[in-house]
Structure formats: C-alpha cells, structure tokens
Design a protein around this motif. Structure first.
Motif, short mmCIF file in Angstrom:
data_model
loop_
_atom_site.label_atom_id
_atom_site.label_comp_id
_atom_site.label_asym_id
_atom_site.label_seq_id
_atom_site.Cartn_x
_atom_site.Cartn_y
_atom_site.Cartn_z
N GLU A 208 83.41 34.60 12.72
CA GLU A 208 83.82 35.99 12.83
C GLU A 208 85.35 36.09 12.90
N GLU A 209 85.94 36.74 11.89
CA GLU A 209 87.37 37.06 11.96
C GLU A 209 87.49 38.51 12.40
N PHE A 210 88.55 38.81 13.14
CA PHE A 210 88.77 40.19 13.57
C PHE A 210 90.25 40.54 13.44
N ASP A 211 90.53 41.81 13.33
CA ASP A 211 91.90 42.30 13.20
C ASP A 211 92.53 42.39 14.58
N GLY A 212 93.16 41.28 15.01
CA GLY A 212 93.75 41.27 16.34
C GLY A 212 94.52 40.00 16.61
N PRO A 213 95.16 39.90 17.79
CA PRO A 213 95.97 38.75 18.14
C PRO A 213 95.14 37.64 18.82
N HIS A 214 95.81 36.86 19.67
CA HIS A 214 95.19 35.72 20.35
C HIS A 214 94.44 36.22 21.58
N THR A 215 93.20 36.64 21.37
CA THR A 215 92.42 37.24 22.45
C THR A 215 90.93 37.16 22.12
N VAL A 216 90.12 37.64 23.05
CA VAL A 216 88.67 37.73 22.83
C VAL A 216 88.27 39.19 23.03
N PRO A 217 88.18 39.97 21.97
CA PRO A 217 87.75 41.36 22.12
C PRO A 217 86.34 41.45 22.68
N GLY A 218 86.08 42.51 23.44
CA GLY A 218 84.76 42.69 24.02
C GLY A 218 83.62 42.61 23.02
N PRO A 219 83.73 43.28 21.86
CA PRO A 219 82.64 43.21 20.88
C PRO A 219 82.38 41.80 20.35
N ILE A 220 83.44 40.98 20.27
CA ILE A 220 83.27 39.59 19.82
C ILE A 220 82.54 38.78 20.88
N ALA A 221 82.92 38.96 22.14
CA ALA A 221 82.23 38.26 23.22
C ALA A 221 80.75 38.64 23.25
N GLN A 222 80.48 39.93 23.07
CA GLN A 222 79.09 40.39 23.08
C GLN A 222 78.32 39.82 21.89
N LYS A 223 78.97 39.78 20.74
CA LYS A 223 78.30 39.24 19.54
C LYS A 223 77.96 37.76 19.75
N ALA A 224 78.86 37.04 20.42
CA ALA A 224 78.62 35.62 20.68
C ALA A 224 77.44 35.43 21.62
N LEU A 225 77.35 36.25 22.67
CA LEU A 225 76.22 36.15 23.61
C LEU A 225 74.91 36.56 22.94
N GLU A 226 74.95 37.57 22.09
CA GLU A 226 73.75 37.97 21.37
C GLU A 226 73.27 36.84 20.46
N TRP A 227 74.23 36.23 19.76
CA TRP A 227 73.90 35.10 18.88
C TRP A 227 73.27 33.96 19.67
N PHE A 228 73.89 33.64 20.81
CA PHE A 228 73.40 32.55 21.64
C PHE A 228 71.97 32.80 22.13
N ARG A 229 71.68 34.04 22.50
CA ARG A 229 70.36 34.37 23.03
C ARG A 229 69.30 34.51 21.94
N GLU A 230 69.75 34.83 20.71
CA GLU A 230 68.78 35.14 19.66
C GLU A 230 68.65 34.07 18.58
N ALA A 231 69.66 33.21 18.42
CA ALA A 231 69.60 32.19 17.37
C ALA A 231 68.42 31.25 17.64
N SER A 232 67.82 30.76 16.56
CA SER A 232 66.70 29.83 16.71
C SER A 232 67.16 28.57 17.42
N PRO A 233 66.39 28.10 18.41
CA PRO A 233 66.78 26.87 19.13
C PRO A 233 66.96 25.71 18.17
N THR A 234 67.94 24.86 18.47
CA THR A 234 68.18 23.67 17.66
C THR A 234 67.06 22.67 17.87
N GLU A 235 66.58 22.11 16.79
CA GLU A 235 65.54 21.07 16.91
C GLU A 235 66.17 19.77 17.33
N SER A 236 65.56 19.10 18.30
CA SER A 236 66.10 17.83 18.78
C SER A 236 65.56 16.68 17.94
#
Length: 236
Positions: A208-236
């Motif tokens: 994810e690229e975003f129009d901004g400086p060296h930071t973590v925008p709220g929507p990016i943090a939320q998108k990361a948590l959503e991805w983490f919770r919803e992405a298919s578990p990695t097969e071991s």
C-alpha cells in the motif's frame, strides 16, 4: 530446558524459540507493563473481549529509532478491542534494534522473554501471530519475521528502510506500506525495492502506497489489522 548458552546462540542467529502453548497462569484484559527490565521494558495490551477458551491473535509491535514501546503500541492500540487482538510492544535494548547496530543478539533475547511470558499467561492463536513495526521497527519486523517464519504467520512493515534476515524460514504473508512523500526513508530506495525482491522470492505481499510523509495514517493501520485478521492462515 534450554541452557543459557543455547539461548544465547539462538539469539545471535536471530531465532526466537518461544511458542504459543497452554497458559499456566491466568492473564487478565487491560494494559500491563512487562516488568522484565527496569529501564527498557515494554507493554502488553489485552482486549476487553479476551477469553482464555478462545485463543486470540497477537501482534508484536516494534518502534522506530529513538522510540519506545508505548509509541509503537499507540499506532494500533485503538484497533485492539474492535479486532480482538492482543498487542505486545517491547523496547529495543539501545536506541534502535540490534541488527541495525551490527548483529542479532540482545533484542532477540529480550523479545523471546516477552513472548514466553505472554504465552504463559494468554491463549494465543498460532495461525494469527504477527510481527509489525514502523521505520527501523519495520525493517526489523521484516528481518525477524522472515528469519522466524515458523513462528510468525504475518509481517506488517510500515515504511521500512531495508531488511537483513539471518535466514529464510517458512513463508509468512507480508503487508508493506509507504508514504510517497517520505523524506526520511525514501520510497524509491526502500519499499519499491523491497517489495519486488520479496515477490520474486515467493512471498505473498500486500503493498500500500499513500500520499503522505514518514508516518502511519490511521486508515493504513486499520487496513493492516483487517488484512491480518482476514487473510487466509499460512500453511505450515
């Protein structure tokens, strides 16, 4: 039981030995200092909805250079309750993480202690275990995550500068974000180089690229948590 020599050897190799297990103590929700070190310690935040009979996802958060565990925790703390995710944040032993200063060692050892303590008190879902960070912490998260892909199923890197894994173990899924106007770690020299390398190496990457400086925008943090919770578990 591992000897201190064995533990020290694992740490210098960037390897974490702690693993989720049946808790032997009763942990409670809320914000808790780790109490593993007097000066450089860390925090654990356990969401209100945590129940020991329902193993929870966990994110290990890593701060940027000159930062601390509290700052790293605050990037995603507001999301912990709605996403029912435990957050563990640790301080680096020095100004930044060990491998950035030279080689793996003390930070890995402390991280292993923090994880072991958390696993002894809380039921953690082994299929939802992430390491995440911002700036130097993102570089370290990528490095440690790839080195310990048999522990971490997901890696979140907010504006990383580089990566220096000691080995490639397993195939954790990756989420990388970067600001197009980042003047601290320029996107062309950093994430736009890292992402293709990881894709060629066979890693699944959400970028994810975003129009901004060296930071973590709220929507990016939320998108990361959503991805983490919803992405298919990695097969071991």
């Amino acid at each position: 039981m591992r000897s201190s020599k064995q533990a020290g050897s694992a740490a210098t190799e960037g390897r974490l030995r702690s693993r989720p297990s049946q808790p032997t103590e009763a942990g409670i929700p809320g914000l808790h200092p780790l109490k593993l070190d007097v000066k450089r310690d860390g925090f654990l935040y356990v969401p209100k909805g945590y129940r020991p009979e329902r193993p929870a996802p966990l994110v290990l958060m890593l701060h940027g250079a000159g930062g601390d565990a509290e700052g790293a925790l605050n990037i995603v703390r507001s999301l912990a309750d709605p996403y029912e995710t435990i957050l563990l944040a640790v301080d680096s032993r020095r100004q930044t993480w060990d491998v950035i200063m030279g080689q793996y060692g003390p930070d890995i050892a402390f991280m292993d202690r923090a994880l072991a303590q958390t696993f002894s008190r809380y039921a953690i879902d082994p299929s939802r275990l992430a390491v995440a960070g911002f700036s130097d912490g993102a570089s370290y998260a990528l490095s440690v995550g790839v080195t310990n892909g048999d522990l971490f199923t997901h890696v979140v890197a907010f504006s990383p500068g580089f990566m220096s894994p000691a080995a490639q173990v397993g195939k954790p899924q990756l989420f990388i974000s970067h600001g197009q106007r980042d003047e601290v770690l320029r996107i062309d020299r950093c994430s736009r180089r890292i992402v293709p390398v990881m894709q060629r190496a066979g890693y699944e990457v959400v970028y994810e690229e975003f129009d901004g400086p060296h930071t973590v925008p709220g929507p990016i943090a939320q998108k990361a948590l959503e991805w983490f919770r919803e992405a298919s578990p990695t097969e071991s």
